[in-house]
Write a protein that holds these residues in place. Structure first.
Motif, short mmCIF file in Angstrom:
data_model
loop_
_atom_site.label_atom_id
_atom_site.label_comp_id
_atom_site.label_asym_id
_atom_site.label_seq_id
_atom_site.Cartn_x
_atom_site.Cartn_y
_atom_site.Cartn_z
N PRO A 123 -8.85 -2.81 -11.32
CA PRO A 123 -9.41 -3.34 -10.13
C PRO A 123 -10.67 -3.01 -9.58
CG PRO A 123 -7.05 -2.72 -9.95
CD PRO A 123 -7.80 -2.10 -11.14
N THR A 127 -12.24 -7.47 -6.36
CA THR A 127 -10.79 -7.59 -6.55
C THR A 127 -10.09 -7.25 -5.23
OG1 THR A 127 -10.88 -6.84 -8.79
CG2 THR A 127 -8.84 -6.92 -8.03
N ARG A 128 -10.50 -6.15 -4.74
CA ARG A 128 -9.80 -5.74 -3.40
C ARG A 128 -9.99 -6.64 -2.14
NH1 ARG A 128 -8.61 -0.70 -1.07
NH2 ARG A 128 -8.48 -0.66 1.13
N THR A 131 -8.27 -9.95 -3.01
CA THR A 131 -6.57 -9.73 -2.72
C THR A 131 -6.35 -9.53 -1.44
OG1 THR A 131 -6.61 -8.55 -4.97
CG2 THR A 131 -4.69 -8.03 -3.55
N GLU A 132 -7.05 -8.99 -0.62
CA GLU A 132 -6.70 -8.51 0.81
C GLU A 132 -6.83 -9.76 1.51
OE1 GLU A 132 -8.53 -5.80 4.59
OE2 GLU A 132 -9.77 -6.51 2.80
N THR A 162 -3.26 -1.98 -9.84
CA THR A 162 -3.32 -3.15 -9.07
C THR A 162 -2.04 -3.07 -8.08
OG1 THR A 162 -3.90 -4.35 -10.87
CG2 THR A 162 -3.04 -5.69 -9.22
N LEU A 165 -3.03 -0.92 -5.16
CA LEU A 165 -4.15 -1.50 -4.51
C LEU A 165 -3.25 -2.54 -3.54
CD1 LEU A 165 -6.93 -2.62 -3.64
CD2 LEU A 165 -6.71 -4.30 -5.62
N LEU A 169 -2.87 -2.34 0.64
CA LEU A 169 -3.35 -3.54 1.31
C LEU A 169 -2.26 -3.81 2.17
CD1 LEU A 169 -5.71 -5.40 -0.97
CD2 LEU A 169 -6.43 -3.82 0.98
N GLU A 499 -17.96 -3.13 2.93
CA GLU A 499 -16.94 -2.23 3.10
C GLU A 499 -16.41 -2.19 4.74
OE1 GLU A 499 -15.25 1.80 1.62
OE2 GLU A 499 -17.11 1.95 2.95
#
Length: 647
Positions: A123, A127-128, A131-132, A162, A165, A169, A499
Motif C-alpha cells: 500500500p 492507496t490510503r 481506501t479511506e 493492506t 491499513l 482506517l 496528509e
C-alpha cells in the motif's frame, strides 16, 4: 444505493427495494503505476470486448492524448463486460493523488472497490487516500495483489500491510473480511494463492461476481440518477453519466435536471430544467451503444439537457415524487495559480484565443466537469485564480488549454494557507514516499531537509533499495522531482498525497540562483550567446525572437542580471590573416510545463502559447521592475524593524 455519511434522499415514496442479481458495479482503485489500467485491458480482452480481427489495444481506456503521452489515467471512465450471465460495470479511476476528485465523485456509482496493490511496494500514499474514501462510503473491498511475477515480490506481506491499513482506517468487520486474488496483469494470469498454478483472469471475475454485492434497487419508484461525470458531444450535447438509482427511463421520457443548492441549505434547488431524453447510451468494452431504456442499477449516459454539471440529479418532473440528491462534496483544493491573458509583445502570434473573456468561458466550462477545481475572481477583472489539488492537476488543465489554442500568462503555484481559531497560520503537508538506491539515501534526506521535510520512517525495499517516508510542506515539493532525479541519477521513485494542515514554516526559497533578463527586443545571436554562456545556463538557442523582460537563462550567482543577447559582432574593413574562430554553444536547457511552473519565482510569469513556453518577469520594463523591487525591499525592512523593536 449507498450514500456517504450525512447524505440523504428527499421526496421518497415508499417502495420495496430488491437486489438485482444480474448486475455488479465496481470501481478499480490503486496507486499510480500499480497496473490498474493494464488489468482492465486484460479483463476486456478476456471478455471479448475487442472486435474480432483487431489486435487488443494497450491502455484501451486511456483515450486522451495527454493520458497516452504521460502513461497515466487522468479522468474516470466507465466500461462493462459480461461474465457468466452477469453484467459487470467497471469504473477505471486515476491513480495519481492530484486527480483524487475523479475517484471521489464516482464512488456513489458502485457497491464495491477492487483495490489493486503492488506485490513489491504494498500500500502506497494514494492507496490510503482512496481506501479511506471507500470505507467512508461503506463499500466492500476486494483485494488484488498485482505484479507477483516481479523478482522482489512479497505478496503475503502486501496482504498483511493492506489489512493493517484497513484496520487503521476504521474498517468494519465485513470490510476486513475481504477476498484476495493474486495476479500478474501484464502476463494475464491469476490464482487464489501464489503457490497455485497460474490460471486466466476469469478467477478475478468470478471473485467479483461472488463477493461484490448486487445493487439494491427500487425498479417501480420514480426515476432518479445522480450525475457522477459528464461528457460533451458536438452532435448530441451534454451526456450525463451515472448509475440509475431508482426506477426506469426510456428514450422520449420527460425528465427534470435538478441542481441542488450548495452549502448548509441543501434542501433548496439552485437550478432546474425540464427536458426530453434524446438518447440513452450503454458501455461495453471501449465502445458506447444506444439503448431504448435503462433500469435501476445500470450505469448509463443520458442526453437531452441543455446544461449540466457534475452532482446534478436527473429525476421526474413532478416535485412531489422526485428524488433530489445533495450536492457532491469533495476534498478542498490545496494549491492555486493565477491566469491572465498574454500581454507580452508576442501576444496573438501563435494562439487563437487571447482575451480574458475567452479564458473565463473556458474555465467556466472546466468547472462543470472537474469537481476538484475552483475558479475565483481576483482584484483584477483580467486575472483569475484557479485552485486545484496539486501541481500536476493544474498543469494538465494548462496543457489542455494550450492545445486548444489559448494564450495566457500563469503565475507560480502557491499553496492555500488557512488560519486556525487561535489565529495561527497553517499550510498543507504531504506524505511522501521515496524508493531509492541505498547509495543515495543521504542525498535524498539532505535535499528534503532543506525544503522543510521530516523523515518519518525508513525500510528496506528489496536488494540494494530503501523506502523513505517523509512529511513535507506541499510548497517544498515544487520543482523537487527534477532535483531528485538529478541527485539520484534517475533511480528514485516518488509518490505523495495530501496528509493534513500543519504549522507554517515561513519563507522558503527553492531557487538559489538568479536569472538572465533580456534588455531589449531582438533576435538572439550566436556571438552574444557564446559570451553569456560563461555566466550561466541558457534556455534559448540562436535565432530565437526575444523581448525585453524575457528570461533566457540562469545566472551563476544569486542576483538577476540584465543582458542583451542580440548584439552582433562589429565588422571592420581590416583583414585578418587567420579565419574567425568558430563559436560553439552548449545545448539550451528546455523545460516541460510542470518544470517551468516550479522554476519561476513570485515576480515572474510563465507565458504559455500553443507553440512556445517562455519565462518572463511580471513587469517587462526594467525601470518599472526596479521601482517595485525597491518598494518591496523597503516594506520588508520596515516589517523587520517592527518585529525587532522593543515592546
Amino acid at each position: 444505493m449507498r450514500l456517504a455519511p450525512g447524505r440523504f434522499l428527499r421526496h421518497r415514496a415508499p417502495t420495496v427495494p430488491s437486489p438485482r442479481n444480474d448486475v455488479r458495479n465496481v470501481a478499480i482503485v490503486a496507486h499510480v503505476d500499480h497496473g490498474k489500467t493494464t488489468l482492465v485491458d486484460g479483463l476486456l480482452e478476456l471478455a471479448g470486448a475487442f472486435r474480432r480481427g483487431t489486435a487488443p489495444r494497450e491502455r484501451a481506456l486511456d483515450s486522451g492524448d495527454l493520458e497516452r503521452e504521460r502513461g497515466i489515467t487522468i479522468t474516470s471512465k466507465p466500461t462493462a463486460l459480461d461474465h457468466r450471465g452477469v453484467r459487470i460495470n467497471i469504473v477505471d479511476t486515476p491513480g495519481h493523488a492530484d486527480f483524487g476528485g475523479e475517484v471521489e465523485r464516482v464512488l456513489n456509482m458502485v457497491d464495491a472497490v477492487l483495490l489493486l496493490v503492488d506485490a513489491v511496494e504494498g500500500p502506497m500514499p494514494q492507496t490510503r487516500f482512496v481506501t479511506e474514501k471507500a470505507i467512508a462510503h461503506g463499500l466492500r473491498i476486494v483485494l488484488s495483489v498485482n505484479k507477483i511475477d516481479r523478482p522482489a515480490a512479497e505478496p503475503h506481506a502486501a496482504v498483511d500491510a493492506t489489512f493493517d491499513l484497513l484496520a487503521a482506517l476504521g474498517a468494519s468487520d465485513e470490510q476486513l473480511d475481504f477476498p484476495v486474488v493474486f495476479c500478474s496483469a501484464r502476463e494475464r494470469y491469476a490464482m487464489a494463492d501464489p503457490d497455485d498454478p497460474p490460471g486466466d483472469l476469469s478467477l478475478l471475475l468470478d471473485t467479483l461476481v461472488e463477493h461484490v454485492p448486487p445493487p439494491v434497487v427500487e425498479p417501480e419508484a420514480p426515476a432518479a440518477l445522480w450525475v457522477s461525470t459528464l461528457y460533451h458531444d458536438p452532435y448530441v450535447g451534454f451526456l450525463a453519466v451515472g448509475r440509475l438509482a431508482r426506477g426506469r427511463i426510456a428514450v422520449g421520457d420527460r425528465m427534470a435536471r435538478v441542481c441542488p443548492a450548495t452549502g448548509d441549505n441543501e434542501t433548496t434547488v439552485a437550478d432546474e430544467e425540464i427536458f426530453r431524453v434524446r438518447k440513452i447510451l450503454g458501455f461495453a468494452g471501449v465502445e458506447r451503444f444506444e439503448l431504448d431504456g435503462a433500469a435501476a442499477g445500470d450505469i448509463v449516459a443520458v442526453a437531452g439537457m441543455t446544461d449540466l454539471r457534475v452532482g446534478d440529479t436527473l429525476t421526474v418532473p413532478d416535485p412531489a415524487a422526485r428524488t433530489v440528491f445533495p450536492a457532491l462534496q469533495v476534498d478542498p483544493p490545496t494549491m492555486s495559480i493565477r491566469i491572465r491573458p498574454n500581454d507580452g509583445p508576442f501576444a496573438g502570434r501563435e494562439g487563437a484565443f487571447v482575451t480574458s473573456r475567452k479564458i473565463e468561458e473556458r474555465l467556466a466550462r472546466e468547472v462543470l466537469s472537474n469537481v476538484a477545481l475552483e475558479v475565483a475572481p481576483t482584484e483584477s477583472p483580467e486575472e483569475f485564480e484557479v485552485r486545484g489539488r496539486g501541481e500536476l492537476h493544474l498543469s494538465v488543465l494548462l496543457e489542455t488549454m494550450r492545445r486548444e489554442g489559448y494564450e495566457m500568462c500563469v503565475s507560480r503555484p502557491e499553496v492555500l494557507l488557512r488560519r486556525t481559531d487561535g489565529g495561527a497560520v497553517e499550510e498543507p503537508y504531504e506524505r511522501v514516499v521515496i524508493t531509492v538506491d541505498e547509495a543515495y539515501v543521504g542525498a535524498v534526506i539532505e535535499a528534503l531537509g532543506r525544503r522543510g521535510g521530516e523523515l518519518a520512517g525508513m525500510d528496506a525495499a528489496g536488494a540494494g533499495r530503501s523506502r523513505l517516508s517523509f512529511r513535507v510542506p506541499s510548497r517544498g515539493l515544487l520543482g523537487f522531482r527534477s532535483e531528485l532525479l538529478s541527485a539520484t541519477r534517475g533511480s528514485a521513485v516518488l509518490a505523495s498525497t495530501f496528509e493534513s494542515y500543519g504549522p507554517y514554516l515561513g519563507n522558503m526559497r527553492t531557487r538559489s540562483n538568479g536569472v538572465m533578463i533580456v534588455l531589449e527586443d531582438g533576435e538572439t545571436v550566436t556571438y552574444s550567446l557564446h559570451r553569456l554562456q560563461d555566466r550561466g545556463a541558457l534556455f534559448v538557442g540562436p535565432q530565437t525572437p526575444v523581448y525585453a523582460g524575457m528570461i533566457i537563462g540562469e545566472h551563476n550567482r544569486p542576483e538577476d542580471i540584465v543582458v542583451n543577447p542580440a548584439i552582433t559582432k562589429k565588422l571592420t574593413n581590416i583583414r585578418a590573416a587567420a579565419a574567425d574562430e568558430k563559436l560553439f554553444l552548449s545545448p539550451p536547457r528546455t523545460f516541460s510545463l510542470e518544470e517551468a511552473l516550479a522554476y519561476i519565482e513570485a515576480d515572474e510569469l510563465l507565458e504559455i502559447t500553443p507553440a512556445s513556453l517562455r519565462l518572463r518577469k511580471r513587469h517587462l520594463d526594467h525601470n518599472v521592475r526596479k521601482r517595485h523591487e525597491k518598494a518591496r525591499k523597503a516594506a520588508s525592512d520596515q516589517a523587520r524593524a517592527r518585529r525587532s523593536a522593543p515592546p
